[in-house]
Design a protein around this motif. Sequence first.
Motif, PDB file in Angstrom:
ATOM      1  N   TYR A   1       0.815  -1.259  -0.099  1.00 54.30           N
ATOM      2  CA  TYR A   1      -0.053  -0.084   0.000  1.00 54.30           C
ATOM      3  C   TYR A   1       0.836   1.373   0.060  1.00 54.30           C
ATOM      4  CZ  TYR A   1      -4.716  -2.057   0.716  1.00 54.30           C
ATOM      5  OH  TYR A   1      -5.805  -2.643   0.359  1.00 54.30           O
TER       6      TYR A   1
ATOM      7  N   LYS B   1      -0.846   4.785   0.344  1.00 55.44           N
ATOM      8  CA  LYS B   1      -2.199   4.614   0.708  1.00 55.44           C
ATOM      9  C   LYS B   1      -1.896   3.775   2.277  1.00 55.44           C
ATOM     10  CE  LYS B   1      -5.197   5.893  -2.249  1.00 55.44           C
ATOM     11  NZ  LYS B   1      -6.346   7.092  -1.871  1.00 55.44           N
ATOM     12  N   THR B   2      -2.861   3.565   3.022  1.00 60.76           N
ATOM     13  CA  THR B   2      -2.627   2.870   4.189  1.00 60.76           C
ATOM     14  C   THR B   2      -3.290   1.534   4.116  1.00 60.76           C
ATOM     15  OG1 THR B   2      -4.197   4.164   5.585  1.00 60.76           O
ATOM     16  CG2 THR B   2      -2.008   4.984   5.492  1.00 60.76           C
ATOM     17  N   TYR B   3      -3.061   0.491   4.681  1.00 61.02           N
ATOM     18  CA  TYR B   3      -3.946  -0.644   4.692  1.00 61.02           C
ATOM     19  C   TYR B   3      -5.009  -0.595   5.649  1.00 61.02           C
ATOM     20  CZ  TYR B   3      -4.605  -5.806   4.755  1.00 61.02           C
ATOM     21  OH  TYR B   3      -5.035  -6.876   4.403  1.00 61.02           O
ATOM     22  N   HIS B   4      -6.021  -0.684   5.096  1.00 60.29           N
ATOM     23  CA  HIS B   4      -7.577  -0.470   5.993  1.00 60.29           C
ATOM     24  C   HIS B   4      -7.608  -1.439   6.792  1.00 60.29           C
ATOM     25  CE1 HIS B   4      -8.706  -2.669   2.383  1.00 60.29           C
ATOM     26  NE2 HIS B   4      -9.718  -3.211   3.008  1.00 60.29           N
ATOM     27  N   VAL B   5      -7.258  -2.912   6.453  1.00 56.29           N
ATOM     28  CA  VAL B   5      -7.401  -3.910   7.444  1.00 56.29           C
ATOM     29  C   VAL B   5      -6.619  -3.716   8.621  1.00 56.29           C
ATOM     30  CG1 VAL B   5      -7.134  -6.513   7.766  1.00 56.29           C
ATOM     31  CG2 VAL B   5      -8.050  -5.616   5.499  1.00 56.29           C
TER      32      VAL B   5
ATOM     33  N   LYS C   1      -6.103  -0.929   9.959  1.00 55.65           N
ATOM     34  CA  LYS C   1      -6.932   0.289  10.924  1.00 55.65           C
ATOM     35  C   LYS C   1      -8.072  -0.411  11.467  1.00 55.65           C
ATOM     36  CE  LYS C   1      -4.359   3.857   9.823  1.00 55.65           C
ATOM     37  NZ  LYS C   1      -3.528   4.170  10.910  1.00 55.65           N
ATOM     38  N   GLN C   2      -8.743  -1.474  10.826  1.00 62.73           N
ATOM     39  CA  GLN C   2      -9.910  -2.114  11.340  1.00 62.73           C
ATOM     40  C   GLN C   2      -9.595  -3.066  12.660  1.00 62.73           C
ATOM     41  OE1 GLN C   2     -10.974  -3.893   7.498  1.00 62.73           O
ATOM     42  NE2 GLN C   2     -12.418  -2.292   6.895  1.00 62.73           N
TER      43      GLN C   2
ATOM     44  N   SER D   1      -8.981  -0.935  15.352  1.00 58.51           N
ATOM     45  CA  SER D   1     -10.343  -0.198  16.003  1.00 58.51           C
ATOM     46  C   SER D   1     -10.940  -1.243  17.001  1.00 58.51           C
ATOM     47  CB  SER D   1     -11.561   0.026  14.908  1.00 58.51           C
ATOM     48  OG  SER D   1     -10.882   1.171  14.207  1.00 58.51           O
TER      49      SER D   1
ATOM     50  N   LEU E   1      -6.263  -9.549   2.745  1.00 63.44           N
ATOM     51  CA  LEU E   1      -7.269  -8.805   1.970  1.00 63.44           C
ATOM     52  C   LEU E   1      -8.122  -9.734   1.103  1.00 63.44           C
ATOM     53  CD1 LEU E   1      -8.155  -5.963   1.164  1.00 63.44           C
ATOM     54  CD2 LEU E   1      -6.440  -6.046  -0.729  1.00 63.44           C
TER      55      LEU E   1
ATOM     56  N   TYR F   1      -8.854  -0.377  -4.013  1.00 68.83           N
ATOM     57  CA  TYR F   1     -10.084   0.405  -3.703  1.00 68.83           C
ATOM     58  C   TYR F   1     -11.473  -0.914  -3.402  1.00 68.83           C
ATOM     59  CZ  TYR F   1      -7.992   4.655  -5.476  1.00 68.83           C
ATOM     60  OH  TYR F   1      -7.312   5.810  -5.661  1.00 68.83           O
TER      61      TYR F   1
END
Length: 223
Positions: free
Chosen positions: A68, A73-77, A79-80, A83, A111, A164
């Motif tokens: 990423y 970009k940052t790896y959204h998983v 971030k999840q 959280s 992913l 995306y």
Amino acid sequence: MIQATEKWKERHPDAKMGFMVMNQLMYGMGTEILDAEKEKVEQLLRNSFADSTSLKGQPAIAAYVKYYKHFKKTYHVLKQQESVAFKGKSIPQSIPIVEAMFMAELKNGLLTAGHDYDALKLPLYLDTAQGTESYTLMSRNIQQPKNEDMILCDQCGVISSIIYGPDQRTRIVPETKTALFVIYAPPGISDSMIHNHLTDMYTYVKMVYPEAVVEQQQIISAR
């Protein structure tokens, strides 16, 4: 079913894609068992990592973060995971098939994109984006994939990309009877990681759909 293009093999020689087709998803049971397992995944994340640094140190997460970063970009998983692990968030309610996929993503860091198999126009092609393509995201926004990102296409166009995510046209819906799960695996993701991830998804889906069966499963690599 999925063919890798020469362009993908040349641009991503050390990457892979795992996929699994599951059918017999029409006779669902209650979600109580899945809900209990979801809490176990949440507790696993909370008990296994002291801070974000330890989360980022996972081999799978490190591989995606590096990929990423190439696209700024940052790896959204990740971030999840943060959280759930550090902010007390719960895995959100969704269609059970999607919940099962998301649970495995959070547990393993890999992913994954899910598609309604019957909405696909086969065959599929694993390719490298030129940055000129476009497709409709789940949000219904039109998006061009990042140049050189990995994309998956059917005969009508792009159905998902790493940066995306999946499209709106082939998304999993409550009426989905057969689902395709694809794991985008940049360099650093091993075959065993992919196999374990697919096994987890299968296990979670079976908790709601006991008659579900794996129709196809494979790992595609450039080498």
